[in-house]
Design an enzyme around this catalytic site. Structure first.
Site, short mmCIF file in Angstrom:
data_model
loop_
_atom_site.label_atom_id
_atom_site.label_comp_id
_atom_site.label_asym_id
_atom_site.label_seq_id
_atom_site.Cartn_x
_atom_site.Cartn_y
_atom_site.Cartn_z
N GLU A 137 0.82 -1.22 0.00
CA GLU A 137 0.00 0.00 0.00
C GLU A 137 0.86 1.27 0.00
O GLU A 137 0.37 2.34 -0.36
CB GLU A 137 -0.98 -0.02 1.18
CG GLU A 137 -1.84 -1.28 1.16
CD GLU A 137 -3.04 -1.29 2.09
OE1 GLU A 137 -3.48 -0.21 2.51
OE2 GLU A 137 -3.53 -2.39 2.38
N TYR A 184 -2.77 5.03 7.19
CA TYR A 184 -2.07 3.76 7.43
C TYR A 184 -0.84 3.64 6.54
O TYR A 184 0.28 3.41 7.01
CB TYR A 184 -3.02 2.57 7.20
CG TYR A 184 -2.32 1.24 7.02
CD1 TYR A 184 -1.62 0.65 8.08
CD2 TYR A 184 -2.35 0.55 5.80
CE1 TYR A 184 -0.96 -0.57 7.92
CE2 TYR A 184 -1.70 -0.68 5.64
CZ TYR A 184 -1.01 -1.23 6.70
OH TYR A 184 -0.36 -2.43 6.54
P1 NAD Z 1 -2.60 -7.32 13.09
O1 NAD Z 1 -3.33 -6.04 13.29
O2 NAD Z 1 -3.36 -8.60 12.97
O3 NAD Z 1 -1.55 -7.53 14.28
C1 NAD Z 1 -0.74 -6.50 14.78
C2 NAD Z 1 -0.09 -7.00 16.08
O4 NAD Z 1 0.79 -5.96 16.54
C3 NAD Z 1 -1.10 -7.24 17.20
O5 NAD Z 1 -0.78 -8.44 17.87
C4 NAD Z 1 -0.90 -6.04 18.13
O6 NAD Z 1 -1.18 -6.32 19.48
C5 NAD Z 1 0.58 -5.75 17.91
N1 NAD Z 1 0.92 -4.36 18.24
C6 NAD Z 1 0.29 -3.23 17.83
N2 NAD Z 1 0.88 -2.15 18.38
C7 NAD Z 1 1.93 -2.61 19.10
C8 NAD Z 1 2.94 -1.99 19.89
N3 NAD Z 1 2.97 -0.66 20.05
N4 NAD Z 1 3.86 -2.77 20.50
C9 NAD Z 1 3.84 -4.12 20.37
N5 NAD Z 1 2.90 -4.76 19.65
C10 NAD Z 1 1.96 -4.02 19.02
O7 NAD Z 1 -1.67 -7.07 11.82
P2 NAD Z 1 -1.24 -8.08 10.65
O8 NAD Z 1 -2.28 -8.10 9.62
O9 NAD Z 1 -0.73 -9.35 11.24
O10 NAD Z 1 0.00 -7.27 10.04
C11 NAD Z 1 1.31 -7.46 10.55
C12 NAD Z 1 2.27 -6.58 9.77
O11 NAD Z 1 2.22 -6.92 8.38
C13 NAD Z 1 1.95 -5.09 9.84
O12 NAD Z 1 3.18 -4.39 9.94
C14 NAD Z 1 1.26 -4.79 8.53
O13 NAD Z 1 1.47 -3.46 8.14
C15 NAD Z 1 1.97 -5.76 7.61
N6 NAD Z 1 1.19 -6.21 6.43
C16 NAD Z 1 -0.08 -6.71 6.60
C17 NAD Z 1 -0.77 -7.19 5.49
C18 NAD Z 1 -2.14 -7.79 5.64
O14 NAD Z 1 -2.78 -8.11 4.61
N7 NAD Z 1 -2.65 -8.01 6.82
C19 NAD Z 1 -0.17 -7.15 4.21
C20 NAD Z 1 1.12 -6.65 4.09
C21 NAD Z 1 1.80 -6.18 5.21
P1 TYD Z 2 -9.22 -4.78 4.06
O1 TYD Z 2 -9.37 -6.22 4.40
O2 TYD Z 2 -9.58 -3.75 5.08
O3 TYD Z 2 -7.72 -4.59 3.56
P2 TYD Z 2 -7.01 -3.29 2.84
O4 TYD Z 2 -7.86 -2.10 3.04
O5 TYD Z 2 -5.72 -3.19 3.57
O6 TYD Z 2 -6.85 -3.67 1.40
O7 TYD Z 2 -10.09 -4.47 2.77
C1 TYD Z 2 -9.92 -5.19 1.56
C2 TYD Z 2 -10.80 -4.54 0.51
O8 TYD Z 2 -12.17 -4.79 0.86
C3 TYD Z 2 -10.65 -3.04 0.43
O9 TYD Z 2 -10.76 -2.64 -0.93
C4 TYD Z 2 -11.82 -2.51 1.23
C5 TYD Z 2 -12.89 -3.56 1.04
N1 TYD Z 2 -13.81 -3.76 2.17
C6 TYD Z 2 -15.20 -3.74 1.96
O10 TYD Z 2 -15.69 -3.55 0.84
N2 TYD Z 2 -16.01 -3.95 3.04
C7 TYD Z 2 -15.52 -4.16 4.30
O11 TYD Z 2 -16.32 -4.32 5.26
C8 TYD Z 2 -14.10 -4.19 4.49
C9 TYD Z 2 -13.51 -4.42 5.85
C10 TYD Z 2 -13.28 -4.00 3.40
#
Ligand code: NAD
Ligand code: TYD
Length: 378
Positions: A137, A184
């Site tokens: 992103e 974000y």
């Molecule tokens: P998540 O929100 O599920 O988990 C985040 C974790 O970080 C939680 O356990 C939370 O308690 C912990 N946390 C938050 N603030 C904290 C702090 N100040 N100190 C210590 N721990 C803290 O997130 P996720 O989806 O597992 O994402 C993990 C990483 O991967 C993030 O950096 C996110 O930007 C990156 N990422 C996520 C996606 C995705 O699709 N979810 C894709 C690419 C990159």
């Molecule tokens: P999300 O899972 O929040 O991931 P990201 O915003 O990091 O891509 O959302 C995935 C896509 O789905 C995004 O285009 C927003 C859309 N979305 C909905 O349409 N409805 C919802 O309730 C949510 C949470 C996401």
């Protein structure tokens, strides 16, 4: 080889999947999970590994420099993998300050603790790594020039045969200029710049990887896929933002964990690697796949839950299309996703339906008491 790794954010979605992968594959490694358990942190997820001798959970915030530094002095980590972050775009729109604090200042305090500790050692940065997890992103949004989707120009052996679309001709490369739009992604971009600055200024061995949207077990039900699976189960509306035309590139979380493992061991310092599966989907199409799969597994007739689809006001500044080019990782390190998307979605829906207690624990708020309960009983 023995190694001590601090994994931050390991009680969250990707971090917990990574910890499971590493503990299974490398029984000699010591893993310390540093997580302050925000609403997104769920310690019950880590229960199966909690009592392993080579695992330790530490409840501290990455923003607390003293606590982080103390942990470095206690554990002498060889590696840090930084997953800890505020991760939900919708929340960042409402509360950008928390995102700056955790994602920017938290990463900076972790970098500084690592720097002070590692520079105090005789071997300094020798054999050390600071691995920062980032997102696609940060690159901004791409045009949707092929709204009907064309055959993707790229392929992986796990690429779906049924669905293999690209919705535009451009893809994010490792060299694409950062252009974040949401609070974000702006906070993640800033943290990535700090990580690279610590390499360029102090010589810290850093790696940054940028991954596409993950899906799979243990994802907090504010994100599209687990939210919709849970809403279908409870026959609640499925809020589709805008027209549901936005495109995301989806990767099964264990394939992300496998990529991190590979890059962590074989990747070059100071490099960036994009991680993604060439698997673009319009939201509305993915929603239909999720509905079909949940209905089938629950024994509902086809089309039973279609009526739950509810179009709602679009997300502010909603990025139109993300599509990541991960050919560098494929060519240089031989990584490929292991699952086709249909297999991954089937596995994911089954997991949420088979683990309803995990989900109900979150929706009831019970999971937030898990840390106190567990430590009181020890
Ligand atoms: P998540 O929100 O599920 O988990 C985040 C974790 O970080 C939680 O356990 C939370 O308690 C912990 N946390 C938050 N603030 C904290 C702090 N100040 N100190 C210590 N721990 C803290 O997130 P996720 O989806 O597992 O994402 C993990 C990483 O991967 C993030 O950096 C996110 O930007 C990156 N990422 C996520 C996606 C995705 O699709 N979810 C894709 C690419 C990159
Ligand atoms: P999300 O899972 O929040 O991931 P990201 O915003 O990091 O891509 O959302 C995935 C896509 O789905 C995004 O285009 C927003 C859309 N979305 C909905 O349409 N409805 C919802 O309730 C949510 C949470 C996401």
């Amino acid at each position: 080889m023995n190694m001590t790794i601090i994994v931050t954010g390991g009680a969250g979605f990707i971090g917990s999947n990574f910890i499971f992968h590493m503990l299974d594959k490398y029984p000699d490694y010591r893993i310390i999970c540093l997580d302050c358990l925000t609403y997104a942190g769920n310690l019950s997820t880590l229960e199966p590994v909690m009592d392993r001798p080579n695992f330790r959970f530490v409840k501290e915030s990455i923003t607390d420099r003293e606590a982080v530094y103390k942990l470095f002095e206690e554990e002498h980590p060889d590696m840090v993998v930084n997953f800890a972050a505020e991760s939900h775009v919708d929340r960042s729109i409402k509360d950008p300050f928390t995102f700056a604090k955790t994602n920017v200042m938290g990463t900076l305090s972790l970098l500084q603790a690592a720097k002070v500790h590692w520079e105090s050692l005789p071997e300094k940065y020798e054999g050390k790594r600071f691995y920062h997890i980032s997102t696609d992103e940060v690159y901004g949004a791409l045009e949707l020039t092929n709204p009907e989707g064309i055959e993707s120009p790229f392929t992986t052996t796990a690429s779906s045969k049924e669905h293999h679309h690209a919705y535009g001709s451009e893809f994010f490369l490792e060299t694409t200029k950062y252009n974040p739009h949401s609070p974000y992604s702006a906070s993640k971009a800033s943290s990535d710049h700090f990580v690279r600055a610590y390499h360029d200024t102090y010589g810290m061995p850093t790696i940054v990887t940028n991954c596409s949207n993950n899906y799979g077990p243990y994802q907090f039900p504010e994100k599209l896929i687990p939210l919709f699976i849970n809403n279908i189960r409870h026959r609640k509306p499925l809020p589709v933002y805008g027209k549901g035309e936005n495109v995301r590139d989806w990767l099964y979380v264990v394939d992300h964990a496998r990529a991190i493992d590979l890059i962590f061991h074989k990747g070059n310092v100071a490099e960036t690697y994009n991680i993604g599966g060439f698997n673009e989907w319009k939201n509305i199409d993915i929603i239909k796949v999720v509905i079909r799969t949940v209905d089938r597994l629950l024994g509902n007739p086809e089309g039973h839950s279609d009526e739950l689809i509810t179009y709602v006001t679009d997300r502010a500044g909603h990025d139109l299309r993300y599509a990541i080019d991960s050919r560098k990782l494929q060519k240089e390190l031989g990584w490929e996703p292991s699952l086709q998307f249909e297999e991954g979605i089937e596995k994911t829906v089954r997991w949420y339906l088979d683990n309803q207690a995990w989900m109900d624990n979150i929706t009831s708020g019970e999971y937030e008491r898990y840390y106190d309960d567990m430590y009181k009983n020890r």
